[in-house]
Write an enzyme that holds these catalytic residues in place. Structure first.
Site, mmCIF file in Angstrom:
data_model
loop_
_atom_site.group_PDB
_atom_site.id
_atom_site.type_symbol
_atom_site.label_atom_id
_atom_site.label_comp_id
_atom_site.label_asym_id
_atom_site.label_seq_id
_atom_site.Cartn_x
_atom_site.Cartn_y
_atom_site.Cartn_z
ATOM 1 N N ARG A 240 0.850 -1.185 0.000
ATOM 2 C CA ARG A 240 0.000 0.000 0.000
ATOM 3 C C ARG A 240 0.886 1.236 0.000
ATOM 4 O O ARG A 240 1.933 1.260 0.667
ATOM 5 C CB ARG A 240 -0.888 0.058 1.258
ATOM 6 C CG ARG A 240 -2.118 -0.815 1.223
ATOM 7 C CD ARG A 240 -3.134 -0.350 0.171
ATOM 8 N NE ARG A 240 -4.319 -1.212 0.129
ATOM 9 C CZ ARG A 240 -4.438 -2.303 -0.621
ATOM 10 N NH1 ARG A 240 -3.459 -2.691 -1.411
ATOM 11 N NH2 ARG A 240 -5.560 -3.012 -0.611
ATOM 12 N N GLU A 269 -3.619 7.017 -4.421
ATOM 13 C CA GLU A 269 -3.872 6.580 -5.797
ATOM 14 C C GLU A 269 -5.368 6.669 -6.138
ATOM 15 O O GLU A 269 -6.197 6.543 -5.240
ATOM 16 C CB GLU A 269 -3.349 5.142 -5.997
ATOM 17 C CG GLU A 269 -4.089 4.102 -5.176
ATOM 18 C CD GLU A 269 -3.520 2.702 -5.353
ATOM 19 O OE1 GLU A 269 -2.333 2.481 -5.050
ATOM 20 O OE2 GLU A 269 -4.291 1.824 -5.789
ATOM 21 N N HIS A 287 -1.478 -0.605 -10.022
ATOM 22 C CA HIS A 287 -2.094 -1.510 -9.043
ATOM 23 C C HIS A 287 -2.620 -2.798 -9.702
ATOM 24 O O HIS A 287 -3.826 -3.060 -9.714
ATOM 25 C CB HIS A 287 -3.205 -0.815 -8.259
ATOM 26 C CG HIS A 287 -3.403 -1.405 -6.885
ATOM 27 N ND1 HIS A 287 -3.735 -0.672 -5.774
ATOM 28 C CD2 HIS A 287 -3.294 -2.689 -6.437
ATOM 29 C CE1 HIS A 287 -3.837 -1.465 -4.712
ATOM 30 N NE2 HIS A 287 -3.570 -2.709 -5.101
#
Ligand code: DGY
Length: 312
Positions: A240, A269, A287
């Site tokens: 993360r 993000e 991601h």
């Protein structure tokens, strides 16, 4: 009308549609759209993505809520304490994305150290003038130490990959230090020491993040912590954003102190710290950790099974 399941996505595969047939009514609506807002008060179960943070106010607005399912293993975007206090079940997708996420960390590690993105861009640019002895050199991995933050299934899966490359894994985790982490997953007798963070950082030629974002890990890799890494160290983050100080990492890349950074996740993000776009030796992915067809189908199945149990 009562909306038993309110989801922001149909997910991948048939699992959610099957759940909707079993527990009508299923409503699909984009996160925080007028339709979603209108359906929230009647919803018994919500399905959200990791990019869709829920708040306690959402729980207030959904008095019938029995369960929240997130299409992710990470749960840092959910109001966990409030859910617990209200008896709302939280369903996530552990286990089924372990290999996919470890694979994307490996892909980033190889891309950063072997300069895959730069090489590809060079060929596509039409400027490649042929093989040269010192062209796009990177560090070897065999024989180097790989520091892994987090000794859960994904950290262990990445350790197996690092070990297969000839690296020596070492771990830090929230259990403290001392003893070993068995990372062979029953396939082989593989163990690596569990070290205090400063010692792990000072020994890691590669540092890979595989811990959740919690109050304990938020900001853990601050400027002072990153400065403890050896000259030329490479950082890979598929966990993360928010665990690592991105500006500090960019400063260390720009000064040549770090050898590279590979990221699949970012603080805030999909908004990006614009400095990443010009940072040297940075490889940036959107991601993709769990992005295989099989994994996303398995995540959907696990999530829907969990919601079915919670809805009773
Ligand atoms: C998750 O599911 O939490 C991961 O971030 C996927 O990459």
């Amino acid at each position: 009308m009562s909306i038993r399941i309110l989801s922001t996505s149909p997910l991948v595969g048939p699992a959610l549609a099957e759940l909707g047939a079993r527990f009508p009514e299923l409503r699909l609506a984009p996160f925080r759209s007028p339709e979603w807002n209108a359906a929230l008060p009647g919803a018994e179960a919500l399905v959200v993505m990791l990019s869709e943070p829920l708040t306690e106010a959402d729980l207030d607005a959904a008095p019938k809520l029995k369960a929240i399912g997130t299409y992710s293993v990470g749960v840092n975007h959910l109001p966990l304490k409030a859910c617990q206090a209200r008896g709302i079940a939280v369903v996530n997708t552990p286990g089924v994305l372990t290999d996919a996420t470890a694979d994307i960390a490996l892909a980033l590690l190889m891309a950063v150290t072997r300069r895959v993105a730069e090489g590809e861009a060079l060929v596509r640019s039409g400027q490649w003038r042929g093989w040269a002895p010192d062209q796009l050199l990177g560090p070897a991995l065999a024989g180097k130490v790989c520091g892994i933050l987090g000794s859960g299934p994904i950290g262990q899966a990445f350790a197996r990959r690092a070990w297969a490359l000839g690296m020596a894994p070492i771990f830090w985790d929230r259990e403290g230090h001392g003893g070993h982490v068995d990372f062979g997953a029953g396939q082989a007798a593989l163990a690596a020491p569990r070290l205090p963070l400063p010692e792990l950082l000072s020994r890691s030629a590669v540092l890979s993040l595989h811990c959740p974002l919690t109050d304990q890990t938020r900001g853990m890799l601050d400027r002072a912590a990153l400065a403890q890494l050896p000259q030329g160290a490479v950082i890979i983050n598929t966990a993360r954003g928010g665990i690592m100080d991105e500006n500090a990492a960019i400063d260390l890349l720009e000064s040549g102190r770090l050898g590279g950074v590979g990221l699949d996740v970012y603080e805030g993000e999909p908004r990006l710290n614009e400095r990443w776009l010009t940072a040297p030796r940075a490889v940036l992915l959107p991601h993709l950790g769990s992005a295989t067809v099989e994994t996303r189908e398995a995540m959907a199945r696990l999530l829907c099974d969990g919601l079915a149990s919670a809805l009773g």
